[in-house]
Design a protein around this motif. Structure first.
Motif, PDB file in Angstrom:
ATOM      1  N   VAL A  48       0.891  -1.420  -0.201  1.00 34.07           N
ATOM      2  CA  VAL A  48       0.092  -0.092   0.012  1.00 34.07           C
ATOM      3  C   VAL A  48       0.820   1.280  -0.143  1.00 34.07           C
ATOM      4  O   VAL A  48       0.632   2.015  -0.792  1.00 34.07           O
ATOM      5  CB  VAL A  48      -0.848   0.132   1.060  1.00 34.07           C
ATOM      6  N   ARG A  49       1.945   1.053   0.716  1.00 35.18           N
ATOM      7  CA  ARG A  49       2.817   2.349   0.949  1.00 35.18           C
ATOM      8  C   ARG A  49       3.572   2.501  -0.486  1.00 35.18           C
ATOM      9  O   ARG A  49       3.599   3.812  -1.048  1.00 35.18           O
ATOM     10  CB  ARG A  49       3.857   1.840   1.979  1.00 35.18           C
ATOM     11  N   ARG A  50       4.015   1.585  -1.109  1.00 35.58           N
ATOM     12  CA  ARG A  50       4.468   1.602  -2.455  1.00 35.58           C
ATOM     13  C   ARG A  50       3.621   2.511  -3.748  1.00 35.58           C
ATOM     14  O   ARG A  50       3.968   3.263  -4.309  1.00 35.58           O
ATOM     15  CB  ARG A  50       5.113   0.355  -2.827  1.00 35.58           C
ATOM     16  N   LEU A  51       2.456   1.796  -3.574  1.00 34.21           N
ATOM     17  CA  LEU A  51       1.376   2.279  -4.447  1.00 34.21           C
ATOM     18  C   LEU A  51       0.868   3.687  -4.272  1.00 34.21           C
ATOM     19  O   LEU A  51       0.676   4.722  -5.180  1.00 34.21           O
ATOM     20  CB  LEU A  51       0.094   1.529  -4.396  1.00 34.21           C
ATOM     21  N   ALA A  52       0.997   4.095  -3.067  1.00 30.66           N
ATOM     22  CA  ALA A  52       0.806   5.563  -2.647  1.00 30.66           C
ATOM     23  C   ALA A  52       1.757   6.560  -2.850  1.00 30.66           C
ATOM     24  O   ALA A  52       1.319   7.656  -3.293  1.00 30.66           O
ATOM     25  CB  ALA A  52       0.293   5.480  -1.153  1.00 30.66           C
ATOM     26  N   LEU A  53       2.980   6.160  -3.115  1.00 28.45           N
ATOM     27  CA  LEU A  53       3.961   6.955  -3.595  1.00 28.45           C
ATOM     28  C   LEU A  53       3.671   7.441  -5.012  1.00 28.45           C
ATOM     29  O   LEU A  53       3.996   8.695  -5.439  1.00 28.45           O
ATOM     30  CB  LEU A  53       5.295   6.243  -3.890  1.00 28.45           C
ATOM     31  N   ASP A  54       2.866   6.671  -5.722  1.00 25.67           N
ATOM     32  CA  ASP A  54       2.221   6.957  -7.134  1.00 25.67           C
ATOM     33  C   ASP A  54       0.941   7.554  -7.117  1.00 25.67           C
ATOM     34  O   ASP A  54       0.174   7.613  -8.414  1.00 25.67           O
ATOM     35  CB  ASP A  54       2.328   5.811  -8.168  1.00 25.67           C
ATOM     36  N   GLY A  55       0.427   7.883  -6.154  1.00 24.27           N
ATOM     37  CA  GLY A  55      -1.055   8.371  -5.833  1.00 24.27           C
ATOM     38  C   GLY A  55      -2.135   7.291  -6.185  1.00 24.27           C
ATOM     39  O   GLY A  55      -3.086   7.802  -6.373  1.00 24.27           O
ATOM     40  N   ARG A  56      -1.712   6.199  -5.843  1.00 28.36           N
ATOM     41  CA  ARG A  56      -2.701   5.157  -6.334  1.00 28.36           C
ATOM     42  C   ARG A  56      -3.305   4.599  -4.633  1.00 28.36           C
ATOM     43  O   ARG A  56      -2.585   4.163  -3.888  1.00 28.36           O
ATOM     44  CB  ARG A  56      -1.921   4.003  -7.076  1.00 28.36           C
ATOM     45  N   GLU A  57      -4.658   4.367  -4.757  1.00 31.93           N
ATOM     46  CA  GLU A  57      -5.319   3.997  -3.483  1.00 31.93           C
ATOM     47  C   GLU A  57      -5.420   2.563  -3.540  1.00 31.93           C
ATOM     48  O   GLU A  57      -5.490   1.794  -4.606  1.00 31.93           O
ATOM     49  CB  GLU A  57      -6.582   4.601  -3.373  1.00 31.93           C
ATOM     50  N   VAL A  58      -5.549   1.794  -2.373  1.00 35.24           N
ATOM     51  CA  VAL A  58      -5.808   0.273  -2.339  1.00 35.24           C
ATOM     52  C   VAL A  58      -6.817   0.090  -1.363  1.00 35.24           C
ATOM     53  O   VAL A  58      -6.557   0.431  -0.409  1.00 35.24           O
ATOM     54  CB  VAL A  58      -4.272  -0.425  -1.988  1.00 35.24           C
ATOM     55  N   GLU A  59      -7.799  -0.858  -1.805  1.00 29.58           N
ATOM     56  CA  GLU A  59      -8.413  -1.362  -0.787  1.00 29.58           C
ATOM     57  C   GLU A  59      -8.013  -2.970  -0.398  1.00 29.58           C
ATOM     58  O   GLU A  59      -8.086  -3.858  -1.300  1.00 29.58           O
ATOM     59  CB  GLU A  59      -9.868  -1.540  -1.420  1.00 29.58           C
ATOM     60  N   VAL A  60      -7.802  -2.971   0.899  1.00 23.71           N
ATOM     61  CA  VAL A  60      -7.144  -4.335   1.393  1.00 23.71           C
ATOM     62  C   VAL A  60      -8.399  -5.158   2.066  1.00 23.71           C
ATOM     63  O   VAL A  60      -8.998  -4.643   2.893  1.00 23.71           O
ATOM     64  CB  VAL A  60      -5.926  -3.882   2.317  1.00 23.71           C
ATOM     65  N   THR A  61      -8.264  -6.501   1.651  1.00 23.63           N
ATOM     66  CA  THR A  61      -9.196  -7.233   2.451  1.00 23.63           C
ATOM     67  C   THR A  61      -8.331  -8.554   2.853  1.00 23.63           C
ATOM     68  O   THR A  61      -7.733  -9.156   2.210  1.00 23.63           O
ATOM     69  CB  THR A  61     -10.270  -8.007   1.435  1.00 23.63           C
ATOM     70  N   VAL A  62      -8.281  -8.649   4.153  1.00 25.90           N
ATOM     71  CA  VAL A  62      -7.681  -9.655   4.810  1.00 25.90           C
ATOM     72  C   VAL A  62      -8.501 -11.025   5.195  1.00 25.90           C
ATOM     73  O   VAL A  62      -9.525 -10.907   5.414  1.00 25.90           O
ATOM     74  CB  VAL A  62      -6.901  -9.347   6.422  1.00 25.90           C
ATOM     75  N   ILE A  63      -8.052 -12.204   4.739  1.00 25.82           N
ATOM     76  CA  ILE A  63      -8.761 -13.600   4.797  1.00 25.82           C
ATOM     77  C   ILE A  63      -7.966 -14.154   5.893  1.00 25.82           C
ATOM     78  O   ILE A  63      -6.913 -14.689   5.555  1.00 25.82           O
ATOM     79  CB  ILE A  63      -9.083 -14.115   3.542  1.00 25.82           C
ATOM     80  N   GLU A  64      -8.513 -14.484   7.057  1.00 26.36           N
ATOM     81  CA  GLU A  64      -8.015 -15.285   8.128  1.00 26.36           C
ATOM     82  C   GLU A  64      -8.477 -17.000   7.671  1.00 26.36           C
ATOM     83  O   GLU A  64      -9.797 -17.081   8.122  1.00 26.36           O
ATOM     84  CB  GLU A  64      -8.512 -15.044   9.258  1.00 26.36           C
ATOM     85  N   LEU A  65      -7.674 -17.792   7.353  1.00 25.62           N
ATOM     86  CA  LEU A  65      -8.297 -19.121   6.948  1.00 25.62           C
ATOM     87  C   LEU A  65      -8.590 -19.973   8.372  1.00 25.62           C
ATOM     88  O   LEU A  65      -9.525 -20.838   8.126  1.00 25.62           O
ATOM     89  CB  LEU A  65      -7.136 -19.863   6.291  1.00 25.62           C
ATOM     90  N   ARG A  66      -7.860 -19.474   9.454  1.00 24.04           N
ATOM     91  CA  ARG A  66      -8.406 -20.298  10.532  1.00 24.04           C
ATOM     92  C   ARG A  66      -9.748 -20.107  10.865  1.00 24.04           C
ATOM     93  O   ARG A  66     -10.270 -20.982  11.693  1.00 24.04           O
ATOM     94  CB  ARG A  66      -7.382 -19.658  11.747  1.00 24.04           C
TER      95      ARG A  66
END
Length: 213
Positions: A31-49
């Motif tokens: 997310v930090r790397r993409l933000a440097l180019d002004g790109r937004e990221v929507e993160v979804t975390v999937i906990e398999l447990r």
């Protein structure tokens, strides 16, 4: 601006777990790397447990429960994937493999994937190359060159003159994933406007029938 969708799959069993911690670090770095180019990221975390029972039921009944169906849809819709597994008996965990067995193989075709793993000893680090990478290569994913392995002793170390520490490896892998995502339009084909060709596959039974004519 449309945000990129990033799915993060963590197969850690304990809570908290080093597997989830590594997954979070990789997602944050991407997310930090993409933000440097002004790109937004929507993160979804999937906990398999949390999906272990649903995954087992799916194998028996052939139908996913609501939570598992939502997780599969998150991976399906994602522009990129971070997949992190603990290493058990020199390979990925059974829960990790079972989740990807549930998913339609075509869903991951062409999708950028960052693979990572955790373990108690550095001696299991090659499991990423002889087990995890071949799995996603079989699924025709685009796996970034840097795979990140974190042994117990890697946390808090800075590496040596020959090997980057864990933070350096995380940053390099995240940069590679961000670079792949940046070359694509969010939720669509490559950013250059080119369309991806879909190979037409003739079922084996139909091929046999054609030979009998």
């Amino acid at each position: 601006m449309t945000a990129y969708r990033l799915a993060v799959v963590s197969a850690g069993l304990s809570k908290p777990s080093s597997t989830r911690l590594l997954a979070d670090r990789l997602a944050e770095a991407t997310v930090r790397r993409l933000a440097l180019d002004g790109r937004e990221v929507e993160v979804t975390v999937i906990e398999l447990r949390d999906l272990a029972t649903d995954i087992a039921h799916n194998f028996v009944t052939g139908f996913p429960g609501a939570a598992l169906r939502e997780a599969v849809e998150a991976v399906t819709r994602a522009d990129g994937l971070i997949a992190v597994t603990p290493i058990f008996t020199a390979s990925y965990s059974g829960l990790f493999k079972s989740f990807f067995d549930v998913i339609d193989p075509d869903v991951l075709s062409g999708k950028p994937v960052l693979i990572a793993a955790t373990g108690g000893t550095p001696r299991h680090s090659l499991a990423l190359e002889h087990a995890v990478r071949p799995l996603f290569s079989y699924l025709r994913s685009v796996v970034v060159p840097t795979a990140v392995y974190a042994a117990t002793d890697d946390w808090g170390t800075t590496g040596d003159r020959l090997t980057d520490g864990l933070p350096g490896r995380i940053d390099r892998a995240a940069g590679e994933l961000a670079g792949l995502l940046a070359g694509r339009a969010p939720h669509g084909p490559a950013a250059d406007g080119g369309s991806e060709e879909t190979e037409s596959v003739v079922p084996f039974a139909e091929q046999l029938a054609a030979l009998r004519v």
